[in-house]
Design a protein around this motif. Structure first.
Motif, PDB file in Angstrom:
ATOM      1  N   ARG A  43       0.851  -1.196   0.000  1.00 49.10           N
ATOM      2  CA  ARG A  43       0.000   0.000   0.000  1.00 49.10           C
ATOM      3  C   ARG A  43       0.889   1.250   0.000  1.00 49.10           C
ATOM      4  O   ARG A  43       1.947   1.264   0.615  1.00 49.10           O
ATOM      5  CB  ARG A  43      -0.918   0.023   1.228  1.00 49.10           C
ATOM      6  CG  ARG A  43      -1.956  -1.083   1.240  1.00 49.10           C
ATOM      7  CD  ARG A  43      -2.804  -1.025   2.509  1.00 49.10           C
ATOM      8  NE  ARG A  43      -3.774  -2.104   2.549  1.00 49.10           N
ATOM      9  CZ  ARG A  43      -5.041  -1.988   2.144  1.00 49.10           C
ATOM     10  NH1 ARG A  43      -5.467  -0.814   1.690  1.00 49.10           N
ATOM     11  NH2 ARG A  43      -5.849  -3.009   2.196  1.00 49.10           N
ATOM     12  N   SER A  44       0.389   2.298  -0.654  1.00 52.45           N
ATOM     13  CA  SER A  44       1.188   3.524  -0.771  1.00 52.45           C
ATOM     14  C   SER A  44       0.872   4.550   0.310  1.00 52.45           C
ATOM     15  O   SER A  44       1.625   5.503   0.505  1.00 52.45           O
ATOM     16  CB  SER A  44       0.975   4.158  -2.148  1.00 52.45           C
ATOM     17  OG  SER A  44      -0.398   4.470  -2.356  1.00 52.45           O
ATOM     18  N   ASP A  45      -0.243   4.398   1.013  1.00 48.65           N
ATOM     19  CA  ASP A  45      -0.615   5.369   2.038  1.00 48.65           C
ATOM     20  C   ASP A  45       0.392   5.372   3.187  1.00 48.65           C
ATOM     21  O   ASP A  45       0.957   4.338   3.560  1.00 48.65           O
ATOM     22  CB  ASP A  45      -2.000   5.059   2.612  1.00 48.65           C
ATOM     23  CG  ASP A  45      -3.120   5.462   1.672  1.00 48.65           C
ATOM     24  OD1 ASP A  45      -2.841   6.139   0.668  1.00 48.65           O
ATOM     25  OD2 ASP A  45      -4.279   5.086   1.941  1.00 48.65           O
ATOM     26  N   GLU A  46       0.578   6.559   3.764  1.00 56.58           N
ATOM     27  CA  GLU A  46       1.444   6.705   4.933  1.00 56.58           C
ATOM     28  C   GLU A  46       0.715   6.202   6.174  1.00 56.58           C
ATOM     29  O   GLU A  46      -0.502   6.350   6.300  1.00 56.58           O
ATOM     30  CB  GLU A  46       1.819   8.174   5.105  1.00 56.58           C
ATOM     31  CG  GLU A  46       2.737   8.459   6.285  1.00 56.58           C
ATOM     32  CD  GLU A  46       2.981   9.941   6.487  1.00 56.58           C
ATOM     33  OE1 GLU A  46       3.665  10.294   7.472  1.00 56.58           O
ATOM     34  OE2 GLU A  46       2.461  10.748   5.678  1.00 56.58           O
ATOM     35  N   LEU A  56      -9.071  -0.983   6.315  1.00 55.31           N
ATOM     36  CA  LEU A  56      -8.321  -0.003   5.527  1.00 55.31           C
ATOM     37  C   LEU A  56      -9.044   0.337   4.224  1.00 55.31           C
ATOM     38  O   LEU A  56      -8.923   1.445   3.702  1.00 55.31           O
ATOM     39  CB  LEU A  56      -6.922  -0.536   5.222  1.00 55.31           C
ATOM     40  CG  LEU A  56      -5.998  -0.762   6.421  1.00 55.31           C
ATOM     41  CD1 LEU A  56      -4.663  -1.318   5.960  1.00 55.31           C
ATOM     42  CD2 LEU A  56      -5.803   0.518   7.217  1.00 55.31           C
ATOM     43  N   ASP A  57      -9.804  -0.611   3.697  1.00 56.10           N
ATOM     44  CA  ASP A  57     -10.560  -0.387   2.466  1.00 56.10           C
ATOM     45  C   ASP A  57     -12.012  -0.012   2.770  1.00 56.10           C
ATOM     46  O   ASP A  57     -12.884  -0.113   1.901  1.00 56.10           O
ATOM     47  CB  ASP A  57     -10.536  -1.653   1.597  1.00 56.10           C
ATOM     48  CG  ASP A  57      -9.135  -1.962   1.075  1.00 56.10           C
ATOM     49  OD1 ASP A  57      -8.378  -1.008   0.828  1.00 56.10           O
ATOM     50  OD2 ASP A  57      -8.810  -3.152   0.920  1.00 56.10           O
ATOM     51  N   GLY A  58     -12.261   0.417   3.995  1.00 58.11           N
ATOM     52  CA  GLY A  58     -13.630   0.680   4.428  1.00 58.11           C
ATOM     53  C   GLY A  58     -14.223   1.950   3.845  1.00 58.11           C
ATOM     54  O   GLY A  58     -13.575   2.717   3.136  1.00 58.11           O
ATOM     55  N   GLU A  59     -15.491   2.157   4.176  1.00 58.20           N
ATOM     56  CA  GLU A  59     -16.215   3.348   3.749  1.00 58.20           C
ATOM     57  C   GLU A  59     -16.620   4.160   4.969  1.00 58.20           C
ATOM     58  O   GLU A  59     -16.534   3.678   6.108  1.00 58.20           O
ATOM     59  CB  GLU A  59     -17.432   2.962   2.914  1.00 58.20           C
ATOM     60  CG  GLU A  59     -18.342   1.930   3.531  1.00 58.20           C
ATOM     61  CD  GLU A  59     -19.355   1.398   2.529  1.00 58.20           C
ATOM     62  OE1 GLU A  59     -19.618   2.087   1.527  1.00 58.20           O
ATOM     63  OE2 GLU A  59     -19.882   0.288   2.756  1.00 58.20           O
ATOM     64  N   ILE A  60     -17.082   5.380   4.737  1.00 55.43           N
ATOM     65  CA  ILE A  60     -17.322   6.321   5.820  1.00 55.43           C
ATOM     66  C   ILE A  60     -18.815   6.583   6.008  1.00 55.43           C
ATOM     67  O   ILE A  60     -19.538   6.842   5.043  1.00 55.43           O
ATOM     68  CB  ILE A  60     -16.592   7.655   5.561  1.00 55.43           C
ATOM     69  CG1 ILE A  60     -15.076   7.437   5.606  1.00 55.43           C
ATOM     70  CG2 ILE A  60     -16.998   8.713   6.576  1.00 55.43           C
ATOM     71  CD1 ILE A  60     -14.263   8.674   5.285  1.00 55.43           C
TER      72      ILE A  60
END
Length: 302
Positions: free
Chosen positions: A31-34, A114-118
């Motif tokens: 994954r690229s997110d920090e 991490l792949d969730g929705e809000i």
């Protein structure tokens, strides 16, 4: 976007910092997110860590790695910051708020989270400067609930048994208190009561589901008021309350839906805010103007 994991090492019976570090490192492979994992050092530190991160202005997802108390601190830390969404990577003994979802265990699967929705959820404002996302209470119940964590740390005591042990101790100490309760429609309820519950979520205390139909996004508080009971009948009354059977006992348990209420009592009493404790003799509960963004695994409903 940055993912910030705030670990409360005091949550639960053992320090889960190592477990969280390992799970996060594995989940972010490819994954690229920090991301960053930080550890709280004292009560109230989770809120300070969350607020400091929010003040950077960066788009954030902040994960409470602990129990409901950890989540409560983070809620208090992010209020007023639209750049932050929060969630729960459960590591505590209760984690009751996420039981509002159809699959609470999905929160333990970090890749799904991490792949969730809000979703946008209501928050309970308490005296205008404290916040709760799940359930607040006063009276017999608040005394029980805020002491459950202490009993859970005893050997061989966990879950329901911790709540029952706390209930037994507090039964000996006394059942009812004097309250003046003013609802936002002007109705005033004055007299001795066993407990008052203000619900945004549905579960607390590990096994209590007093308002099964409560919705955290409907703009209302579900308030239950339990009339005076004796030491001989308290177990039966609390059992009905526990299982959400208030509608079957309207003379014992009153149900009100409102956007705000005020509770006054002669002396300062303990107020339960998602398991955290506040002492006051004049408390206002209201639906906060700002909603909170809550990340949940994709596909789960509430």
């Amino acid at each position: 976007m940055k993912h910030l994991f705030i670990v409360n090492p005091a949550a639960g019976k053992t320090d889960r910092t190592g477990t969280v570090n390992a799970a996060v490192a594995a989940a972010f492979v490819g994954r690229s997110d920090e991301y960053e994992v930080v550890v709280s050092r004292a009560p109230g530190h989770c809120a300070k860590l969350a607020r400091a991160a929010c003040e950077t202005g960066e788009e954030l997802r902040i994960y409470a790695c602990g129990g409901d108390g950890t989540l409560n601190e983070i809620v208090n830390g992010v209020m007023g910051f639209p750049n932050a969404a929060i969630s729960c990577f459960p590591q505590g003994t209760g984690n009751d708020f996420i039981k509002v979802f159809s699959d609470p265990d999905a929160f333990r699967q970090l890749p799904l989270l991490l792949d969730g929705e809000i979703a946008e959820f209501d928050v309970i404002a308490v005296n205008g400067d404290r916040y709760a996302i799940n359930i607040c209470s006063m009276g017999f119940d608040a005394r029980i609930g805020t002491q459950v964590a202490d009993y859970k740390r005893l050997p061989l005591v966990k879950g329901k048994s911790a709540y029952l042990l706390s209930a037994l101790v507090n039964t000996v100490r006394g059942i009812t208190s004097q309250y003046t309760i003013t609802l936002d429609d002007g109705q005033v309820l004055d007299g001795r009561k066993t407990l008052v519950c203000i619900a945004n979520g549905r579960w607390y205390g590990g096994c209590f589901n007093p308002v099964p139909e409560a919705m955290p996004d409907d703009g209302f508080l579900d308030v239950l008021i339990v009339e005076p009971v004796t030491r001989m009948t308290v177990a039966a009354a609390i059992g009905r309350y526990q299982h959400g059977q208030y509608a079957q006992y309207p003379n014992l348990i009153g149900h009100h839906r409102c956007r705000s209420l005020r509770i006054q009592c002669p002396e300062p009493e303990g107020v339960n805010l998602d398991g955290e404790l506040l002492f006051s003799k004049d408390v206002t509960f209201s639906v906060a103007e700002q909603k909170i963004r809550f990340v949940h695994p994709r596909g789960v409903v509430w």
